[in-house]
Design a protein around this motif. Structure first.
Motif, mmCIF file in Angstrom:
data_model
loop_
_atom_site.group_PDB
_atom_site.id
_atom_site.type_symbol
_atom_site.label_atom_id
_atom_site.label_comp_id
_atom_site.label_asym_id
_atom_site.label_seq_id
_atom_site.Cartn_x
_atom_site.Cartn_y
_atom_site.Cartn_z
ATOM 1 N N GLU A 111 25.770 18.651 26.606
ATOM 2 C CA GLU A 111 24.657 17.939 26.363
ATOM 3 C C GLU A 111 24.850 16.593 25.668
ATOM 4 O O GLU A 111 25.780 16.591 24.874
ATOM 5 C CB GLU A 111 23.659 18.865 25.823
ATOM 6 N N PRO B 284 22.530 14.397 19.503
ATOM 7 C CA PRO B 284 21.426 13.749 19.183
ATOM 8 C C PRO B 284 21.573 12.088 18.718
ATOM 9 O O PRO B 284 22.621 11.680 18.428
ATOM 10 C CB PRO B 284 21.121 14.674 18.083
ATOM 11 N N GLY C 207 21.167 10.195 15.665
ATOM 12 C CA GLY C 207 21.019 10.451 14.407
ATOM 13 C C GLY C 207 22.166 9.881 13.559
ATOM 14 O O GLY C 207 23.047 9.292 14.194
ATOM 15 N N ARG D 56 22.344 19.574 12.859
ATOM 16 C CA ARG D 56 21.369 19.666 14.061
ATOM 17 C C ARG D 56 20.965 18.253 14.393
ATOM 18 O O ARG D 56 20.484 18.100 15.560
ATOM 19 C CB ARG D 56 20.230 20.593 13.833
ATOM 20 N N ASP D 57 20.674 17.464 13.437
ATOM 21 C CA ASP D 57 20.391 16.109 13.604
ATOM 22 C C ASP D 57 21.446 14.961 13.679
ATOM 23 O O ASP D 57 21.219 13.691 13.811
ATOM 24 C CB ASP D 57 19.298 15.936 12.920
ATOM 25 N N SER E 134 24.569 12.604 14.996
ATOM 26 C CA SER E 134 25.150 12.024 16.316
ATOM 27 C C SER E 134 26.529 12.793 16.511
ATOM 28 O O SER E 134 27.119 12.689 17.413
ATOM 29 C CB SER E 134 24.858 10.873 16.398
ATOM 30 N N ARG F 63 25.076 20.600 17.241
ATOM 31 C CA ARG F 63 24.303 20.254 18.491
ATOM 32 C C ARG F 63 25.326 19.072 19.163
ATOM 33 O O ARG F 63 25.610 19.060 20.352
ATOM 34 C CB ARG F 63 22.895 19.439 18.316
ATOM 35 N N GLY F 64 25.888 18.342 18.275
ATOM 36 C CA GLY F 64 26.687 17.147 18.813
ATOM 37 C C GLY F 64 28.006 17.241 18.577
ATOM 38 O O GLY F 64 28.638 18.258 18.241
#
Length: 273
Positions: A135, A138, A140, A218-219, A221, A249-250
């Motif tokens: 995916e 983010p 950030g 989580r935020d 990049s 997440r990234g």
């Protein structure tokens, strides 16, 4: 015309969504650094090897097209390597400026699968490894986790370069007590931020570093961490790095100091001795 002899950026190609994003990432990194890109696919010979080779060739051609669309004019080579992908990527990592691979859907497992290609390469490679998600990352800041002075230099070097290239802020996090050395680290960060034109800050926070960095990732990049904090030995990953590979997440970059560099020298490079 012979291929350049400079150190390349290496990207593993498997055909997954994360792998194709890894190719894009590797192409951008190579273009920014002025380095060639080496795209590799591991082929285990079994029955139907001709079909396997044709499929692998198609994957590599697709990857090359993606790389050249991302960084037009980039010197790009493709290569089939025989056998286990972990073995091949570890061998190539000896001369790579950066090894970039897809995550293999690590976040889809209840526990981090230590036998996964991404985990094995991140743990055992001879240089920096970037693990990319399927995916989009983010939007950030770049997040860098620092456990202490000895591991600071290579993490900061990569994190500042990434933040400058992306045009985003850099957040450096240390979970622990504030000390004289950490105040010196803050001065180093401020000086380097000024030189790179990056807005950077150092947060010294209390609590479990695993929980703190997992929450903040989580935020982010991009997350940049050392292989094993103050013990960046070849073949090991610390609990923080394992958790971030599993849950961030990234993309996550795992860096380590050169194996020949004494720990004192690493601290000197960070301006902390």
């Amino acid at each position: 015309m012979s291929a350049p002899t400079v150190t390349p950026v290496v990207a593993g190609v498997s055909g997954s969504a994360a792998s194709l994003r890894a190719v894009e990432t590797a192409a951008r990194e190579a273009g920014t650094r002025g380095l060639p890109l080496r795209l590799v696919h591991a082929l285990r010979y079994r029955h139907g090897v001709i079909d396997q080779a044709r499929s692998a060739g198609g994957l590599l051609r697709e990857a090359r097209d993606i790389a050249l669309a991302t960084a037009p004019g980039l010197w790009t080579t493709v290569e089939l390597i025989e056998g286990d992908p972990v073995t091949g990527l570890l061998r190539l990592s000896r001369r790579a400026a950066l090894t970039v691979i897809g995550d293999g859907s690590l976040d889809g497992h209840v526990c981090l699968p230590r036998e996964a290609t991404a985990v094995q390469v991140a743990a055992r490679a001879y240089g920096a490894v970037q693990v990319v998600r399927g995916e989009a990352a983010p939007v950030g800041p770049v997040l860098a986790g620092i456990s202490g002075p000895a591991s600071a230099a290579p993490v900061l070097e990569h994190a500042f370069a990434a933040a400058a290239a992306q045009g985003v802020d850099l957040h450096v996090v240390h979970a622990g007590e504030s000390t004289h050395r950490l105040r010196a680290l803050a001065d180093v960060i401020a000086s380097r931020a000024y030189a790179c034109g990056v807005v950077a800050r150092l947060d010294v926070v209390s609590g479990d570093p695993v929980a703190v960095l997992r929450r903040r990732s989580r935020d982010a990049s991009l997350v940049v961490v050392g292989a094993r904090g103050e013990l960046p030995y070849h073949g090991l990953l610390g609990s923080v790095t394992q958790t971030l590979l599993h849950h961030a997440r990234g993309p996550v970059v795992v860096v380590r100091a050169p194996r020949t560099a004494p720990m004192r020298r690493v601290a000197e490079l960070a301006g902390l001795t």
